[in-house]
Design a protein around this motif. Structure first.
Motif, mmCIF file in Angstrom:
data_model
loop_
_atom_site.group_PDB
_atom_site.id
_atom_site.type_symbol
_atom_site.label_atom_id
_atom_site.label_comp_id
_atom_site.label_asym_id
_atom_site.label_seq_id
_atom_site.Cartn_x
_atom_site.Cartn_y
_atom_site.Cartn_z
ATOM 1 N N LYS A 73 0.850 -1.195 0.000
ATOM 2 C CA LYS A 73 0.000 0.000 0.000
ATOM 3 C C LYS A 73 0.879 1.236 0.000
ATOM 4 C CE LYS A 73 -3.933 -1.896 2.500
ATOM 5 N NZ LYS A 73 -4.803 -1.788 3.653
ATOM 6 N N GLY A 74 0.357 2.273 -0.635
ATOM 7 C CA GLY A 74 1.004 3.568 -0.556
ATOM 8 C C GLY A 74 2.088 3.838 -1.584
ATOM 9 N N PHE A 75 2.312 2.937 -2.534
ATOM 10 C CA PHE A 75 3.262 3.257 -3.593
ATOM 11 C C PHE A 75 2.715 2.798 -4.940
ATOM 12 C CE2 PHE A 75 4.604 -0.703 -1.677
ATOM 13 C CZ PHE A 75 5.026 -1.516 -2.717
ATOM 14 N N ALA A 76 3.067 3.551 -5.968
ATOM 15 C CA ALA A 76 2.483 3.391 -7.303
ATOM 16 C C ALA A 76 2.736 2.012 -7.890
ATOM 17 C CB ALA A 76 3.017 4.468 -8.239
ATOM 18 N N GLU A 77 3.888 1.438 -7.632
ATOM 19 C CA GLU A 77 4.224 0.130 -8.207
ATOM 20 C C GLU A 77 3.278 -0.957 -7.706
ATOM 21 O OE1 GLU A 77 6.366 2.226 -6.877
ATOM 22 O OE2 GLU A 77 7.712 2.723 -8.535
ATOM 23 N N ALA A 78 2.942 -0.909 -6.403
ATOM 24 C CA ALA A 78 2.013 -1.899 -5.848
ATOM 25 C C ALA A 78 0.639 -1.753 -6.480
ATOM 26 C CB ALA A 78 1.934 -1.762 -4.330
ATOM 27 N N ASP A 79 0.193 -0.509 -6.641
ATOM 28 C CA ASP A 79 -1.099 -0.266 -7.283
ATOM 29 C C ASP A 79 -1.098 -0.753 -8.726
ATOM 30 O OD1 ASP A 79 -1.994 0.873 -4.931
ATOM 31 O OD2 ASP A 79 -1.604 2.937 -5.593
ATOM 32 N N ALA A 80 -0.022 -0.471 -9.455
ATOM 33 C CA ALA A 80 0.083 -0.903 -10.854
ATOM 34 C C ALA A 80 0.123 -2.423 -10.952
ATOM 35 C CB ALA A 80 1.327 -0.302 -11.507
ATOM 36 N N LEU A 81 0.864 -3.066 -10.039
ATOM 37 C CA LEU A 81 0.948 -4.524 -10.037
ATOM 38 C C LEU A 81 -0.410 -5.141 -9.733
ATOM 39 C CD1 LEU A 81 2.685 -7.048 -10.309
ATOM 40 C CD2 LEU A 81 3.279 -6.821 -7.880
ATOM 41 N N PHE A 82 -1.126 -4.584 -8.752
ATOM 42 C CA PHE A 82 -2.451 -5.108 -8.420
ATOM 43 C C PHE A 82 -3.421 -4.912 -9.578
ATOM 44 C CE2 PHE A 82 -6.726 -5.033 -6.675
ATOM 45 C CZ PHE A 82 -6.748 -6.270 -6.048
ATOM 46 N N LYS A 83 -3.352 -3.766 -10.233
ATOM 47 C CA LYS A 83 -4.221 -3.507 -11.391
ATOM 48 C C LYS A 83 -3.933 -4.515 -12.511
ATOM 49 C CE LYS A 83 -5.712 0.028 -14.616
ATOM 50 N NZ LYS A 83 -5.493 1.340 -15.188
ATOM 51 N N THR A 84 -2.654 -4.777 -12.755
ATOM 52 C CA THR A 84 -2.269 -5.760 -13.778
ATOM 53 C C THR A 84 -2.750 -7.150 -13.384
ATOM 54 O OG1 THR A 84 -0.348 -4.448 -14.390
ATOM 55 C CG2 THR A 84 -0.318 -6.770 -15.028
ATOM 56 N N TYR A 85 -2.559 -7.514 -12.117
ATOM 57 C CA TYR A 85 -3.036 -8.806 -11.608
ATOM 58 C C TYR A 85 -4.543 -8.928 -11.836
ATOM 59 C CZ TYR A 85 -4.984 -12.122 -8.312
ATOM 60 O OH TYR A 85 -5.709 -13.133 -7.753
ATOM 61 N N SER A 86 -5.305 -7.886 -11.484
ATOM 62 C CA SER A 86 -6.763 -7.920 -11.635
ATOM 63 C C SER A 86 -7.165 -8.076 -13.097
ATOM 64 C CB SER A 86 -7.381 -6.640 -11.060
ATOM 65 O OG SER A 86 -7.122 -6.558 -9.682
ATOM 66 N N THR A 87 -6.451 -7.378 -13.981
ATOM 67 C CA THR A 87 -6.744 -7.480 -15.417
ATOM 68 C C THR A 87 -6.487 -8.891 -15.923
ATOM 69 O OG1 THR A 87 -6.188 -5.154 -15.754
ATOM 70 C CG2 THR A 87 -6.147 -6.578 -17.701
ATOM 71 N N VAL A 88 -5.349 -9.460 -15.557
ATOM 72 C CA VAL A 88 -5.010 -10.823 -15.991
ATOM 73 C C VAL A 88 -6.015 -11.814 -15.417
ATOM 74 C CG1 VAL A 88 -3.296 -12.673 -15.785
ATOM 75 C CG2 VAL A 88 -2.569 -10.353 -16.362
ATOM 76 N N HIS A 89 -6.383 -11.645 -14.159
ATOM 77 C CA HIS A 89 -7.346 -12.538 -13.517
ATOM 78 C C HIS A 89 -8.685 -12.504 -14.246
ATOM 79 C CE1 HIS A 89 -10.045 -13.988 -10.265
ATOM 80 N NE2 HIS A 89 -9.016 -14.786 -10.023
ATOM 81 N N GLU A 90 -9.143 -11.296 -14.577
ATOM 82 C CA GLU A 90 -10.401 -11.137 -15.305
ATOM 83 C C GLU A 90 -10.317 -11.774 -16.697
ATOM 84 O OE1 GLU A 90 -13.090 -7.565 -17.238
ATOM 85 O OE2 GLU A 90 -11.756 -7.090 -15.578
ATOM 86 N N GLN A 91 -9.188 -11.584 -17.376
ATOM 87 C CA GLN A 91 -9.010 -12.173 -18.699
ATOM 88 C C GLN A 91 -8.986 -13.697 -18.642
ATOM 89 O OE1 GLN A 91 -9.148 -10.612 -21.684
ATOM 90 N NE2 GLN A 91 -9.706 -8.831 -20.475
ATOM 91 N N LEU A 92 -8.394 -14.258 -17.587
ATOM 92 C CA LEU A 92 -8.402 -15.722 -17.422
ATOM 93 C C LEU A 92 -9.825 -16.231 -17.226
ATOM 94 C CD1 LEU A 92 -5.277 -16.380 -15.188
ATOM 95 C CD2 LEU A 92 -5.636 -17.159 -17.538
ATOM 96 N N GLN A 93 -10.633 -15.502 -16.448
ATOM 97 C CA GLN A 93 -12.031 -15.881 -16.275
ATOM 98 C C GLN A 93 -12.755 -15.862 -17.622
ATOM 99 O OE1 GLN A 93 -12.601 -13.022 -12.816
ATOM 100 N NE2 GLN A 93 -14.256 -14.471 -12.510
ATOM 101 N N ASN A 94 -12.537 -14.791 -18.387
ATOM 102 C CA ASN A 94 -13.186 -14.671 -19.699
ATOM 103 C C ASN A 94 -12.738 -15.781 -20.643
ATOM 104 O OD1 ASN A 94 -14.471 -12.367 -18.803
ATOM 105 N ND2 ASN A 94 -13.016 -10.971 -19.758
ATOM 106 N N LEU A 95 -11.446 -16.095 -20.610
ATOM 107 C CA LEU A 95 -10.912 -17.166 -21.455
ATOM 108 C C LEU A 95 -11.551 -18.500 -21.092
ATOM 109 C CD1 LEU A 95 -8.915 -18.223 -23.590
ATOM 110 C CD2 LEU A 95 -7.240 -18.433 -21.743
ATOM 111 N N SER A 96 -11.643 -18.788 -19.810
ATOM 112 C CA SER A 96 -12.235 -20.044 -19.357
ATOM 113 C C SER A 96 -13.700 -20.138 -19.786
ATOM 114 C CB SER A 96 -12.123 -20.154 -17.840
ATOM 115 O OG SER A 96 -12.771 -21.317 -17.382
#
Length: 168
Positions: A73-96
């Motif tokens: 929490k509190g730094f841009a890299e963590a936010d960017a990493l979490f956003k990327t993780y969420s995007t990939v997770h959502e795309q995996l759901q869509n792919l499945s």
């Protein structure tokens, strides 16, 4: 004159009989034993069940995700990493989900191969139409390498634009 027309018609009749025989021969070559399709449908159904039972099932993927803040929490890299993780997770759901739909559609296609789409009950037809609509909705041409090749072929290029080079 009448004889010429009659011989011309005889030629048409002869050629249409030959064409008919050629079409029948091709149709016979395409004939597939329905038992083969039933076996293939079982393989497809087994794949669909394996996907549904696996952790890659879209419904199971939805329940397995990291809570926000887990990566820091509190730094841009963590936010960017979490956003990327969420995007990939959502795309995996869509792919499945999309994969399951395509496998189901293949099963329906196999089922209808013996009797044609018109011979299938309305519920199955409606399900197939629903799968097709969802696939069309989810289609992203920018991610399709075949769409890019087709576009390049239509423009007569290999990915480069056909703009003039130099000063005009």
């Amino acid at each position: 004159m009448a004889e010429e027309q009659a011989s011309g018609l005889a030629g048409l009749v002869g050629s249409s009989a030959g064409l008919s025989a050629a079409i029948m021969a091709q149709a016979k070559a395409l004939e597939v034993d329905f038992e083969t399709f039933k076996g293939y449908k079982k393989v497809v159904d087994d794949l669909l069940k394996k996907l549904g039972d696996s952790p890659a099932d879209d419904k199971k993927l939805a329940h397995v995700s990291l809570p926000e803040g887990t990566l820091g929490k509190g730094f841009a890299e963590a936010d960017a990493l979490f956003k990327t993780y969420s995007t990939v997770h959502e795309q995996l759901q869509n792919l499945s989900k999309g994969l399951a739909g395509q496998i189901e559609a293949l099963g329906i296609a196999i089922l209808t191969s013996g009797k044609g789409f018109a011979g299938v009950d309305e519920e199955t037809q409606a399900r197939m139409r629903s799968i097709v609509r969802q696939a069309e909705k989810d289609y992203v041409p920018e991610r399709d390498p075949m769409a890019k090749q087709k576009k390049d072929a239509e423009h007569g290029s290999t990915g480069e634009t056909n703009k003039p080079k130099g000063k005009i």
